[in-house]
Design an enzyme around this catalytic site. Structure first.
Site, PDB file in Angstrom:
ATOM      1  CG  ASP A 187      -0.280   0.065   2.483  1.00  0.00           C
ATOM      2  OD1 ASP A 187       0.820   0.465   2.582  1.00  0.00           O
ATOM      3  OD2 ASP A 187      -0.771  -0.211   3.502  1.00  0.00           O
ATOM      4  CG  ASP A 203      -6.005  -5.235   2.218  1.00  0.00           C
ATOM      5  OD1 ASP A 203      -5.384  -4.908   3.408  1.00  0.00           O
ATOM      6  OD2 ASP A 203      -6.659  -4.402   1.548  1.00  0.00           O
TER       7      ASP A 203
END
Length: 379
Positions: free
Chosen positions: A95, A274
């Protein structure tokens, strides 16, 4: 080495669920997929061998903010990237660190240039710009790199949400430009995914999804959901975005969620998920099972010698009893945290694997509708 590819194997006719294959230089990923979160280069309490053999993970996450601060870019670069540093030879997604930076509400300042923040470790001052975040993720060495965005808080007023979205789009353009002008690291292809924002406003979500789709990236993400809004809102905005994002590219819903959230969003057309929930909840004695949610701390499990869950293909879940795991948790033994974390992750990976089977078999919707109430019930 080639850019990420996505091939659709089957599109469900009764819902928007689909089964596909993502191909990266570190291997293939069968979708729909759940990605365990390895914040600091490790999925907490779980070895890479357990991730492969027990959990059967196909891809894991790393966190840009945390890895940038510790161990730092020099260590990661010297190691040859995160794959070599932690020994994970399958795909990795990072990320952008945006969510972590923006959660530091009292110690950061957002400007057009980027975000100035102070480290939660030592208070040192840092600047994340779109360009720097691309460089950091290149050095970390992820196969999939996320654009730097602002995740506006929930709730946000319309003007703030609009300005935040517009800045996220300007930052995306800077991310793409810098990404395109810098080389891949470590001899394999890295891929940039943009992120839809827009908070809980339909017009903003549509504008953002259309803008992201126009970039023709190898995959696209939906951010800013599962941040406290009611579940029906999350599903509504997920569906809205999926109707706009291109069919031929994988769709990644960031930070979601419970097992039933995942099944409902698969039905809406999401391919990738996720969440820290499996490991975080596991460490706090909450287990997700094929029969429902189990609080292993409860006294009712004290003498229960049945397996944690014999309904999934995981040796750890089938080998250890509820009674033994409760004992470990009550005794604060570290093994208990590992067993609970491995089980929950294995359950999530079992769930998306089963979803894929039923999508391919053509009976996903009826299977999902029957399973969701059972998964939600408290055992």
């Amino acid at each position: 080495m080639a850019q990420l590819k996505f091939e659709l194997a089957y599109q469900d006719t009764a819902s928007s669920a689909r089964a596909g294959t993502i191909t990266t230089d570190h291997g293939t990923i069968q979708t729909p997929i759940f990605m365990p979160v390895g914040t600091a280069g490790t999925v907490k309490g779980v070895t890479q061998q357990q991730l492969k053999n027990d959990v059967q993970a196909q891809i894991i996450l790393g966190n840009t903010y945390h890895l940038y601060l510790r161990p730092g870019l020099d260590v990661l670069s010297t190691a040859g990237g995160l794959h070599r540093f932690n020994g994970w030879d399958r795909p990795i997604l990072t990320d952008s660190g945006g969510y972590q930076v923006f959660s530091l509400a009292g110690t950061r300042k957002i400007t057009e240039e980027g975000v100035v923040f102070r480290s939660h470790i030592d208070g040192s001052k840092h600047l994340f710009t779109p360009e720097k975040v691309m460089d950091i993720q290149r050095i970390i060495g992820a196969d999939i790199i996320m654009a730097f965005d602002e995740c506006a808080p929930y709730p946000s007023d319309y003007n703030y949400a609009r300005k935040s979205m517009e800045m996220t789009h300007r930052w995306l353009d800077r991310c793409i430009k810098h990404f395109d002008n810098t080389p891949d690291r470590y001899g394999y292809t890295q891929n940039l995914f943009p992120i839809v924002q827009g908070n809980m406003y339909e017009d903003l979500r549509k504008i953002s999804a259309e803008y992201i789709a126009s970039k023709e990236a190898p995959g696209n993400a939906i951010g800013g959901l599962s941040v406290g809004e009611p579940e029906p809102e999350m599903y509504h905005f997920t569906q809205l975005c999926c109707e706009i994002l291109p069919v031929q590219k994988p769709r990644y819903l960031m930070g979601v969620g419970t097992p039933w959230n995942i099944l409902e969003c698969i039905a809406l057309g999401i391919d990738m998920f996720d969440c820290v929930m499996p490991t975080r909840n596991g460490r706090n004695a909450m287990l997700f099972t094929t029969k429902g949610v189990v609080n292993i701390d409860n006294k009712k499990w004290e003498f229960d010698q049945s397996p944690i869950d014999d309904g999934i293909d995981c040796e750890i879940s089938q080998f250890y009893s509820k009674s033994y795991l409760r004992h470990l948790m009550k005794s604060k033994e570290l093994l208990g945290l590992t067993i609970a974390s491995v089980h929950n992750l294995a359950f999530y990976l079992w769930l998306v694997k089963e979803a894929r089977k039923h999508i391919l078999a053509g009976d996903f919707l009826s299977w999902k509708n029957e399973l969701v109430p059972r998964l939600k019930q408290k055992c």
